[in-house]
Every structure is written in structure tokens, then in C-alpha cells.
Scaffold this motif. Structure first.
Motif, short mmCIF file in Angstrom:
data_model
loop_
_atom_site.label_atom_id
_atom_site.label_comp_id
_atom_site.label_asym_id
_atom_site.label_seq_id
_atom_site.Cartn_x
_atom_site.Cartn_y
_atom_site.Cartn_z
N PRO A 201 1.37 -1.01 -0.33
CA PRO A 201 0.28 -0.03 -0.42
C PRO A 201 1.40 1.26 0.26
O PRO A 201 2.29 1.36 -0.36
CB PRO A 201 -0.86 -0.11 1.51
CG PRO A 201 -0.22 -0.38 2.07
CD PRO A 201 0.76 -1.79 1.58
N VAL A 202 0.47 1.97 0.06
CA VAL A 202 0.67 3.76 -0.49
C VAL A 202 0.09 4.65 0.56
O VAL A 202 -0.98 4.82 0.49
CB VAL A 202 0.73 4.67 -1.72
CG1 VAL A 202 1.26 5.93 -1.79
CG2 VAL A 202 1.07 3.59 -3.43
N THR A 203 0.81 4.87 1.63
CA THR A 203 0.46 5.88 2.69
C THR A 203 0.93 7.63 2.44
O THR A 203 2.32 7.14 2.46
CB THR A 203 0.80 4.82 4.32
OG1 THR A 203 0.39 3.79 3.60
CG2 THR A 203 0.04 5.68 5.63
N LEU A 204 0.39 8.08 2.39
CA LEU A 204 0.04 9.37 2.14
C LEU A 204 -0.88 10.15 3.82
O LEU A 204 -1.56 10.25 4.40
CB LEU A 204 -0.01 9.90 0.97
CG LEU A 204 0.60 9.09 0.03
CD1 LEU A 204 0.37 9.91 -1.16
CD2 LEU A 204 1.98 9.48 -0.08
N SER A 205 0.40 11.35 3.78
CA SER A 205 -0.82 12.43 4.53
C SER A 205 -0.87 13.65 3.64
O SER A 205 -0.94 13.76 2.32
CB SER A 205 0.52 13.39 4.84
OG SER A 205 1.16 12.67 5.77
N GLU A 206 -2.48 14.02 4.04
CA GLU A 206 -3.60 14.92 3.28
C GLU A 206 -2.73 15.97 2.54
O GLU A 206 -1.63 16.78 2.74
CB GLU A 206 -4.92 15.39 3.86
CG GLU A 206 -5.70 15.07 3.58
CD GLU A 206 -6.66 15.63 4.02
OE1 GLU A 206 -6.88 16.49 5.87
OE2 GLU A 206 -8.13 15.99 3.69
#
Lengths: 112, 112
Positions: free
Chosen positions: B10-15
Motif C-alpha cells: 500500500p501507499v500511505t500518505l498524509s493529506e
């Protein structure tokens, strides 16, 4: 509303039983498709039909059968020969002009 | 045969972070390329498409450019939102029409 309707949304089947998944479209598309989705495997093509009364096998047709007696309908039968039928099944129809495929909401089949 | 490869998730990012999901393809002809998005428990929706080399598809802030020289169609967005959390599929058209060949999907999770 125009679109693709799959039913049921959830389906449980005992081992050894055949089961039929419904797919109906009112978009007037000639082409219809069935895909199977498994975690981490993307979507794999089961069968497709480009015109009424004609259909072709996709990549994983073994253990499945289809019919295309009407333009609007493309039911998928999961037979007892399918060794691992538990999956999420997606039906789609195709627009030759825009090259876009329109998907139904899917049927989650669980073998119990 | 034709195929699509996309980056593992998965790719996990902050807004508000920048998003890139890589996609490369192998095809004998000149396919059309697509990005589809799938929200939990639903079917797929077309996000954007490109039908020939150097075309740029765009929608809802997402963009992708058809690069024939690198056989790529990378998805980008300048500032992601929590509502962008979904699974993204890269796909190409084959079989002379709208039967799509999919990548395995990339899960995007955006946190606030």
C-alpha cells in the motif's frame, strides 16, 4: 437510471453446487464481460461477449459458463468444477465509441 | 501477451501530499490506457483514460500521460485528500475493444 446491475450482492454456496450470478445492463452496449477479483491479484477476465449469442473464454474460464441470449443480460454460472470459487465477481459492459468499460457493484461469492 | 505492471502497495500518505503510482505496460499494438478507482465494497469507476501516445488524461485533480517511449502511464495528483483513499487500477484495452487487462491494483491510504 442507466447502468449495470449485479445480483445478489452477497451469495453463499455449498461445495458441489452450481450457482448463477446475474448481470443486467440498460446501456445498450454490445460487449459484456465477467471478471474475477482476488486480493493481490487484480482483475482476471473469465468470459466476454461482443455480441448476442456469441461469447469467448478469457484467461480463467475453467469451471465457469455463460450465456448471452439477450443484449441486456450476461449471467455467469459458477460450476462445481471451479476449485476455488470464493471471490468477488465483477460484470462490465463496453462502449465501442469511448472505449470505456462500465462496472456493476459486484457479487461476493463465498463457498461454505 | 499484453500485460500491465503497477507499483506494489500500500501507499500511505498524509493529506495534501503528492501522489505518484507507477504503471508500465507491454503490448504488441497501440492500446488505450486507463486508470480505474475502486472504493471499498464497490465496483470500478473510470478515473481517466488516454487513447494515443502523448495524450494526457485528467480528472478530479489526477493526471496521467501516455508515454509510448517508456511504455508508461503513471498516475499523479498534486495534493491528495482523505477521500482519495481507494484501490487504483491501471489497465489497457485489448481484444479489439473494451476488454481490459488490469494491473494488480495499488491501495492508497490518506490520513489527515
Amino acid at each position: 437510471d442507466g447502468g449495470i446491475t449485479q445480483s445478489p450482492k452477497y451469495l453463499f454456496r455449498k461445495e458441489g453446487q452450481n450457482v448463477t450470478l446475474s448481470c443486467e445492463q440498460n446501456l445498450n452496449h454490445d460487449a459484456m464481460y465477467w471478471y474475477r477479483q482476488d486480493p493481490g491479484q487484480g482483475l482476471r477476465l473469465i468470459y466476454y461477449s461482443q455480441i448476442v449469442n456469441d461469447f469467448q473464454k478469457g484467461d480463467i474460464a475453467e469451471g465457469y459458463s455463460v450465456s448471452r441470449e439477450k443484449k441486456e443480460s450476461f449471467p455467469l454460472t459458477v460450476t462445481s468444477a471451479q476449485k476455488n470459487p470464493t471471490a468477488f465477481y465483477l460484470c462490465a459492459s463496453g462502449d465501442w465509441d469511448s472505449l470505456e468499460a462500465f462496472f456493476g457493484q459486484g457479487t461476493r461469492l463465498t463457498v461454505v | 501477451g499484453d500485460s500491465v505492471t503497477q507499483m506494489e502497495g500500500p501507499v500511505t500518505l498524509s493529506e495534501e501530499a503528492f501522489l505518484t503510482i507507477n504503471c508500465t505496460y507491454t503490448a504488441t499494438g497501440y492500446p488505450s490506457l486507463f486508470w480505474y478507482v475502486q472504493y471499498p465494497g464497490e465496483g470500478l469507476q473510470l478515473l481517466l483514460k488516454a487513447t494515443k501516445a502523448d495524450d494526457k488524461g485528467s480528472n478530479k485533480g489526477f493526471e496521467a500521460t501516455y508515454r509510448k517511449e517508456t511504455t508508461s502511464f503513471h498516475l499523479e495528483k498534486g495534493s491528495v485528500q482523505v477521500s482519495d483513499s481507494a484501490v487504483y487500477f491501471c489497465a489497457l484495452s485489448d481484444l479489439g475493444g473494451t476488454a481490459l487487462i488490469f494491473g494488480k491494483g495499488t491501495t492508497l491510504s490518506v490520513s489527515s
